[in-house]
Design an enzyme around this catalytic site. Structure first.
Site, PDB file in Angstrom:
ATOM      1  N   ASP A   1      -2.573  -2.778  11.544  1.00  0.00           N
ATOM      2  CA  ASP A   1      -2.536  -3.417  10.229  1.00  0.00           C
ATOM      3  C   ASP A   1      -1.754  -4.728  10.299  1.00  0.00           C
ATOM      4  O   ASP A   1      -0.894  -5.003   9.464  1.00  0.00           O
ATOM      5  CB  ASP A   1      -1.904  -2.468   9.206  1.00  0.00           C
ATOM      6  CG  ASP A   1      -2.243  -2.850   7.768  1.00  0.00           C
ATOM      7  OD1 ASP A   1      -3.230  -3.587   7.567  1.00  0.00           O
ATOM      8  OD2 ASP A   1      -1.521  -2.421   6.852  1.00  0.00           O
TER       9      ASP A   1
ATOM     10  N   GLY B   1       0.802  -1.218   0.000  1.00  0.00           N
ATOM     11  CA  GLY B   1       0.000   0.000   0.000  1.00  0.00           C
ATOM     12  C   GLY B   1       0.833   1.265   0.000  1.00  0.00           C
ATOM     13  O   GLY B   1       0.395   2.309  -0.479  1.00  0.00           O
TER      14      GLY B   1
ATOM     15  N   PRO C   1       6.443   0.670  -4.059  1.00  0.00           N
ATOM     16  CA  PRO C   1       7.360  -0.415  -4.426  1.00  0.00           C
ATOM     17  C   PRO C   1       8.548  -0.507  -3.478  1.00  0.00           C
ATOM     18  O   PRO C   1       8.959   0.479  -2.867  1.00  0.00           O
ATOM     19  CB  PRO C   1       7.806  -0.034  -5.841  1.00  0.00           C
ATOM     20  CG  PRO C   1       7.654   1.454  -5.895  1.00  0.00           C
ATOM     21  CD  PRO C   1       6.467   1.775  -5.041  1.00  0.00           C
ATOM     22  N   VAL C   2       9.113  -1.712  -3.383  1.00  0.00           N
ATOM     23  CA  VAL C   2      10.268  -1.972  -2.529  1.00  0.00           C
ATOM     24  C   VAL C   2      11.367  -2.600  -3.380  1.00  0.00           C
ATOM     25  O   VAL C   2      11.111  -3.525  -4.157  1.00  0.00           O
ATOM     26  CB  VAL C   2       9.914  -2.919  -1.364  1.00  0.00           C
ATOM     27  CG1 VAL C   2      11.109  -3.090  -0.435  1.00  0.00           C
ATOM     28  CG2 VAL C   2       8.709  -2.395  -0.592  1.00  0.00           C
TER      29      VAL C   2
END
Length: 484
Positions: A209, A88, A91-92
């Site tokens: 979360d 969410g 990008p990683v």
């Protein structure tokens, strides 16, 4: 050594203007004990703050400030070859920091998370991660190494987690063996310890979360919580809950939080119960590909959780029965209490940790070798319903002859008979042949085996000229949905 002095006002508002390349780089300083700064200490970006020097605060003493150019170098300009995934936040990418990049920072692999400006999260979520992970240190929380804030760019630099996320290990990794029982319980315990640390801090934190994709695993499968963008400070004083807009992931959020917006530590306990169910069953919390009654994991599993006799119906079939029966029953009972509708009936995370510690000690895991089944040995015992063999002749045991042999034998016998007996002999020959075929079709009949015991896939392939393919499994699942 010069220290860069950065005010709170700079952290919140000044990074929008970008950081000058000529400014000195921040260096690591010795950690000093400070009371934790909470999100309630400031409001929206632009609000003046009283803290003048972030480098002497808990945040500044534990984090490095990176430039965008440095992070481009670390990730090879965010190469697709270094892409790890996307959530969410954005990008990683994987990267590597050498000894020349930052003084005082050891060479290591890192994960660089880039905020997606068109995504569901923004500057406040980025700042929340900096505030919380810049101060909270625990073996079961992912380590935030530093951050970057230039113009509209928001990036976070974490320690690299070799095993990826629990979600990948449970649902997406099709080419590796399923997680063993002991490893699953170790992951569950580590994640529970991370939540317990947050809930019992001097200023409690509600994670909000908790899900499988936010649980990262290092080389020895130690679980670490990541992605604190939605974390909230717990209620203070006489308050029993925090009122906030509903955010999280469908299937994991507690029902009372979804209905009222009242957030408590018990909301995290419910989410933990869902993840524990995923660990036990190997199923996703929400899976639209399954039948309607099984799409919601919690609703499907609830009738089985509190009955020890039905727990085996829940267990991941990929475990192949290699799990502790007592441990599975104890974990299922724990998941049942975590998922209760009444938040007050759920256990605290410290109580959850104690139960999972006991589960680690159960060693009633069945152990047995994996055996290939091959053709039976010639010296097998004769079944009761097997027809009696023909009498031995001078040469030894007589084996049934093929049709062609019977035909030749019949011709030779017919030559020795009188012409008047030909019709009778033909009838008897037909009966013998019919009986011969019946003997060949009888379920107990076996020809003498010429196949020796086989101990490898290669040998089986040579005998049968065919590959040994294991049955395919459906590892797919519905994509997670973020809702506000």
């Amino acid at each position: 050594m010069t220290k860069e002095k950065v005010s709170w006002k700079y952290l919140i508002t000044g990074c929008y203007k970008g950081r000058s390349q000529s400014e000195p780089k921040k260096r690591m300083t010795k950690t000093v004990s400070f009371p934790r700064i909470s999100m309630s200490d400031f409001s929206l970006p632009g609000t003046p703050l009283n803290f003048e020097d972030i480098s002497n605060s808990p945040i500044g003493s534990n984090l490095h400030i990176f430039t965008l150019a440095e992070l481009r170098t670390i990730t090879q300009n965010f190469s697709q070859n270094n892409f790890l995934g996307e959530g969410g936040f954005g990008p990683v990418h994987k990267g590597f920091i050498d000894e020349r990049m930052k003084l005082g920072l050891q060479p290591q692999r890192v994960a660089v998370k880039l905020l997606d400006l068109d995504g569901l999260q923004g500057h406040r979520e980025w700042l929340t991660e900096v505030i919380f992970l810049g101060q909270l240190m625990h073996p079961n929380l992912v380590k935030l190494i530093g951050y970057c804030c230039e113009d509209e760019n928001r990036l976070l630099v974490y320690e690299y987690m070799v095993r990826g996320s629990l979600e990948n290990q449970l649902f997406r990794n099709r080419y590796c063996a399923s997680l063993p029982w002991a490893t699953r319980m170790k992951i569950a315990l580590g994640a529970a310890e991370g939540l317990a640390f947050l809930h019992e801090a001097e200023k409690p934190v509600i994670y909000r979360d908790f899900k499988a994709s936010n649980i990262l695993l290092d080389s020895d499968y130690t679980a670490k919580l990541s992605d604190f963008g939605l974390a909230k400070d717990g209620p203070e004083g006489d308050n029993t809950h925090v009122s906030t807009r509903v955010m999280g992931t469908q299937g994991y959020a507690a029902p009372e939080y979804v209905m009222t917006g009242h957030l408590t530590a018990m909301s995290d306990v419910y989410s933990f119960g869902v993840v524990l169910l995923e660990i036990l069953t190997g199923r996703r919390s929400m899976d639209k590909s399954r039948p309607v009654r099984e799409q919601n994991l919690t609703e499907w599993a609830r009738p089985y959780l509190n009955d020890p006799r039905k727990v085996d119906r829940l267990m991941d079939p990929r475990l192949d029965g290699q799990y502790s029966i007592k441990g599975a029953q104890k974990a299922a009972q724990l998941a049942y209490t975590c998922l209760k509708d009444n938040p007050k009936s759920r256990p605290t995370m410290s109580a959850v940790v104690k139960i999972l510690e006991k589960v680690q000690g159960f060693d009633d895991i069945p152990v047995g070798p994996f055996v290939y089944t091959v053709s039976p040995s010639p010296t097998r015992e004769k079944p009761e319903n097997e027809p009696e063999k023909k009498k031995e002749n001078k040469e030894g045991t007589r084996t049934p002859k093929l049709d062609d042999d019977d035909g030749d034998e019949g011709k030779n016998n017919n030559k020795k008979k009188k012409e008047g007996d030909e019709d009778v002999e033909d009838d008897e020959g037909k009966k013998d042949k019919s009986n011969h075929h019946k003997r060949r079709r009888s379920p107990g009949h076996r020809h003498k085996s010429t196949i020796s015991p086989v101990h490898s896939d290669t040998s089986l392939y040579k005998y049968f000229n065919n590959g040994l393919n294991s049955p395919k499994r459906n590892h797919g699942g519905a994509k997670e949905e973020i809702f506000k």
